[in-house]
Design an enzyme around this catalytic site. Structure first.
Site, PDB file in Angstrom:
ATOM      1  N   SER A 280       0.839  -1.213   0.000  1.00  0.00           N
ATOM      2  CA  SER A 280       0.000   0.000   0.000  1.00  0.00           C
ATOM      3  C   SER A 280       0.867   1.254   0.000  1.00  0.00           C
ATOM      4  O   SER A 280       1.998   1.231   0.533  1.00  0.00           O
ATOM      5  CB  SER A 280      -0.886   0.024   1.246  1.00  0.00           C
ATOM      6  OG  SER A 280      -1.570   1.263   1.331  1.00  0.00           O
TER       7      SER A 280
ATOM      8  N   TYR B  86      -1.735   0.259  10.263  1.00  0.00           N
ATOM      9  CA  TYR B  86      -1.873  -0.410   8.950  1.00  0.00           C
ATOM     10  C   TYR B  86      -0.646  -0.103   8.098  1.00  0.00           C
ATOM     11  O   TYR B  86      -0.054  -0.989   7.474  1.00  0.00           O
ATOM     12  CB  TYR B  86      -3.161   0.098   8.293  1.00  0.00           C
ATOM     13  CG  TYR B  86      -3.390  -0.345   6.869  1.00  0.00           C
ATOM     14  CD1 TYR B  86      -3.893  -1.608   6.579  1.00  0.00           C
ATOM     15  CD2 TYR B  86      -3.124   0.522   5.792  1.00  0.00           C
ATOM     16  CE1 TYR B  86      -4.119  -2.005   5.264  1.00  0.00           C
ATOM     17  CE2 TYR B  86      -3.355   0.134   4.486  1.00  0.00           C
ATOM     18  CZ  TYR B  86      -3.848  -1.127   4.222  1.00  0.00           C
ATOM     19  OH  TYR B  86      -4.077  -1.514   2.920  1.00  0.00           O
TER      20      TYR B  86
HETATM   21  N1  LIG Z   1      -8.817  -0.611  -1.389  1.00  0.00           N
HETATM   22  C1  LIG Z   1      -7.867   0.235  -1.121  1.00  0.00           C
HETATM   23  O1  LIG Z   1      -8.075   1.476  -1.105  1.00  0.00           O
HETATM   24  C2  LIG Z   1      -6.457  -0.246  -0.840  1.00  0.00           C
HETATM   25  C3  LIG Z   1      -5.451   0.720  -0.734  1.00  0.00           C
HETATM   26  C4  LIG Z   1      -4.140   0.310  -0.503  1.00  0.00           C
HETATM   27  C5  LIG Z   1      -3.847  -1.032  -0.393  1.00  0.00           C
HETATM   28  N2  LIG Z   1      -4.840  -1.963  -0.478  1.00  0.00           N
HETATM   29  C6  LIG Z   1      -4.444  -3.368  -0.360  1.00  0.00           C
HETATM   30  O2  LIG Z   1      -4.789  -4.057  -1.553  1.00  0.00           O
HETATM   31  C7  LIG Z   1      -5.149  -5.411  -1.258  1.00  0.00           C
HETATM   32  C8  LIG Z   1      -6.517  -5.720  -1.857  1.00  0.00           C
HETATM   33  O3  LIG Z   1      -7.455  -4.828  -1.270  1.00  0.00           O
HETATM   34  P1  LIG Z   1      -8.984  -4.755  -1.750  1.00  0.00           P
HETATM   35  O4  LIG Z   1      -9.397  -3.349  -1.562  1.00  0.00           O
HETATM   36  O5  LIG Z   1      -9.145  -5.437  -3.066  1.00  0.00           O
HETATM   37  O6  LIG Z   1      -9.656  -5.625  -0.576  1.00  0.00           O
HETATM   38  P2  LIG Z   1     -11.058  -6.410  -0.486  1.00  0.00           P
HETATM   39  O7  LIG Z   1     -11.995  -5.972  -1.540  1.00  0.00           O
HETATM   40  O8  LIG Z   1     -11.463  -6.311   0.948  1.00  0.00           O
HETATM   41  O9  LIG Z   1     -10.610  -7.917  -0.796  1.00  0.00           O
HETATM   42  C9  LIG Z   1      -9.729  -8.530   0.090  1.00  0.00           C
HETATM   43  C10 LIG Z   1      -9.572 -10.005  -0.285  1.00  0.00           C
HETATM   44  O10 LIG Z   1      -8.728 -10.573   0.717  1.00  0.00           O
HETATM   45  C11 LIG Z   1      -9.354 -11.741   1.217  1.00  0.00           C
HETATM   46  N3  LIG Z   1      -9.010 -11.977   2.615  1.00  0.00           N
HETATM   47  C12 LIG Z   1      -9.184 -11.156   3.673  1.00  0.00           C
HETATM   48  N4  LIG Z   1      -8.783 -11.748   4.797  1.00  0.00           N
HETATM   49  C13 LIG Z   1      -8.346 -12.983   4.439  1.00  0.00           C
HETATM   50  C14 LIG Z   1      -7.814 -14.086   5.162  1.00  0.00           C
HETATM   51  N5  LIG Z   1      -7.648 -14.056   6.490  1.00  0.00           N
HETATM   52  N6  LIG Z   1      -7.478 -15.184   4.474  1.00  0.00           N
HETATM   53  C15 LIG Z   1      -7.629 -15.244   3.139  1.00  0.00           C
HETATM   54  N7  LIG Z   1      -8.138 -14.251   2.399  1.00  0.00           N
HETATM   55  C16 LIG Z   1      -8.495 -13.131   3.053  1.00  0.00           C
HETATM   56  C17 LIG Z   1     -10.838 -11.455   1.087  1.00  0.00           C
HETATM   57  O11 LIG Z   1     -11.538 -12.673   1.127  1.00  0.00           O
HETATM   58  P3  LIG Z   1     -12.895 -12.849   2.000  1.00  0.00           P
HETATM   59  O12 LIG Z   1     -13.949 -12.886   0.963  1.00  0.00           O
HETATM   60  O13 LIG Z   1     -12.720 -14.143   2.686  1.00  0.00           O
HETATM   61  O14 LIG Z   1     -13.006 -11.692   2.924  1.00  0.00           O
HETATM   62  C18 LIG Z   1     -10.884 -10.762  -0.265  1.00  0.00           C
HETATM   63  O15 LIG Z   1     -10.892 -11.706  -1.311  1.00  0.00           O
HETATM   64  C19 LIG Z   1      -5.069  -5.542   0.255  1.00  0.00           C
HETATM   65  O16 LIG Z   1      -3.824  -6.093   0.607  1.00  0.00           O
HETATM   66  C20 LIG Z   1      -5.155  -4.107   0.756  1.00  0.00           C
HETATM   67  O17 LIG Z   1      -4.502  -3.936   2.012  1.00  0.00           O
HETATM   68  C21 LIG Z   1      -6.132  -1.590  -0.695  1.00  0.00           C
END
Ligand SMILES: NC(=O)c1ccc[n+]([C@@H]2O[C@H](COP(=O)([O-])OP(=O)(O)OC[C@H]3O[C@@H](n4cnc5c(N)ncnc54)[C@H](OP(=O)(O)O)[C@@H]3O)[C@@H](O)[C@H]2O)c1
Length: 246
Positions: A139, A152
């Site tokens: 991130s 975080y």
């Molecule tokens: N969105 C943002 O603004 C943002 C910004 C910076 C960085 N990021 C990073 O980018 C990545 C993707 O984010 P996103 O926004 O696409 O998130 P998201 O929509 O919440 O999706 C997260 C995914 O991770 C899985 N997950 C969560 N906890 C888990 C666990 N304990 N074991 C296995 N799978 C798990 C979830 O599966 P479940 O269906 O089981 O929950 C889901 O498929 C993350 O690492 C996040 O920190 C996001």
């Protein structure tokens, strides 16, 4: 390409897996909910993934699931070209300061266990002998310590550091590490937060990340504007960081 994705059931991982399916990559999904995995696999097959899309349970909070999950993926795909980790947790700084159990889960999932998972994937990718890729979502929060994402961001900073080191150490041996630094992207993870200017969409991020995987780009900001935003934020003096609220 033979691709394993941990975190393809939602958000950016789902968008990236869909792009890969649409061009005919072979996919294997890892995650913690069997029904979500089965639904996602069926969706990717309809979109054009090569062959059947398999899946196996893998919980980022339970490292004992990592080896059986990677074994199952390797067996089903007949080897691994790309391992993608988008799975991660987010919580607000306030929530993390107040809830010790949540704090431990987030720090463990986003740093320690993501590193442990990558350490198990690394020798398998190196053994593939081809142009192996390890693509992990960190991130922009790891680029500079900021008040609203202190905990975080600390976990993501450690993860970014590790992934940069992997690139230094193993690029020469044929393993390309792709460190993804998303800015604010409109997914379920940040539902309820007010999107800032330059907030991105998961599909836009997926296209950028897929290009980086294909080219073996070691680090990518997505959306790209965040490279310049973070350059500016990194250059702010400590006295300013103490005063401002972001
Ligand atoms: N969105 C943002 O603004 C943002 C910004 C910076 C960085 N990021 C990073 O980018 C990545 C993707 O984010 P996103 O926004 O696409 O998130 P998201 O929509 O919440 O999706 C997260 C995914 O991770 C899985 N997950 C969560 N906890 C888990 C666990 N304990 N074991 C296995 N799978 C798990 C979830 O599966 P479940 O269906 O089981 O929950 C889901 O498929 C993350 O690492 C996040 O920190 C996001």
């Amino acid at each position: 390409m033979k691709v394993v994705v941990l975190g393809a059931t939602k958000g950016m991982g789902r968008a990236l897996a869909r792009c890969m399916a649409e061009r005919g990559d072979a996919l294997f999904l890892l995650g913690r909910d069997r029904d979500d995995l089965a639904r996602s696999a069926a969706d990717l097959e309809i979109r054009g993934a090569h062959g059947a899309v398999g899946s196996a349970p893998c919980d980022l909070l339970d490292p004992t699931t990592f080896t059986p999950a990677l074994d199952a993926a390797e067996r089903a795909l007949g080897g691994l070209d790309v391992v993608v980790v988008t799975a991660g947790l987010f919580a607000t700084q306030d929530a993390l300061e107040q809830d010790a159990a949540l704090r431990e889960r987030l720090l463990t999932a986003n740093f320690t266990n993501t590193v442990l998972f990558c350490e198990l994937a690394r020798p398998r990718l190196l053994a593939s002998g081809g142009a192996a890729r390890l693509c992990v979502f960190s991130s922009v929060a790891g680029d500079r310590a900021r008040k609203p994402v202190l905990l975080y961001g600390a976990a993501k900073a450690g993860l970014s550091y590790y992934l940069t080191g992997l690139d230094h150490k193993f690029a020469g041996a044929g393993l390309r590490t792709i460190l993804v630094k998303p800015g604010f992207v409109k997914t379920g993870m940040v539902a309820g937060l007010t999107p800032p200017p330059f907030a991105g969409e998961p599909e836009q991020v997926a296209r950028t990340v897929l290009r980086a995987i294909d080219r073996g780009t070691p680090m990518v900001y997505a959306p790209g504007a965040w490279r310049w935003i973070m350059l500016a934020i990194r250059s702010l003096p400590r006295a300013v960081m103490r005063r401002i609220g972001f």
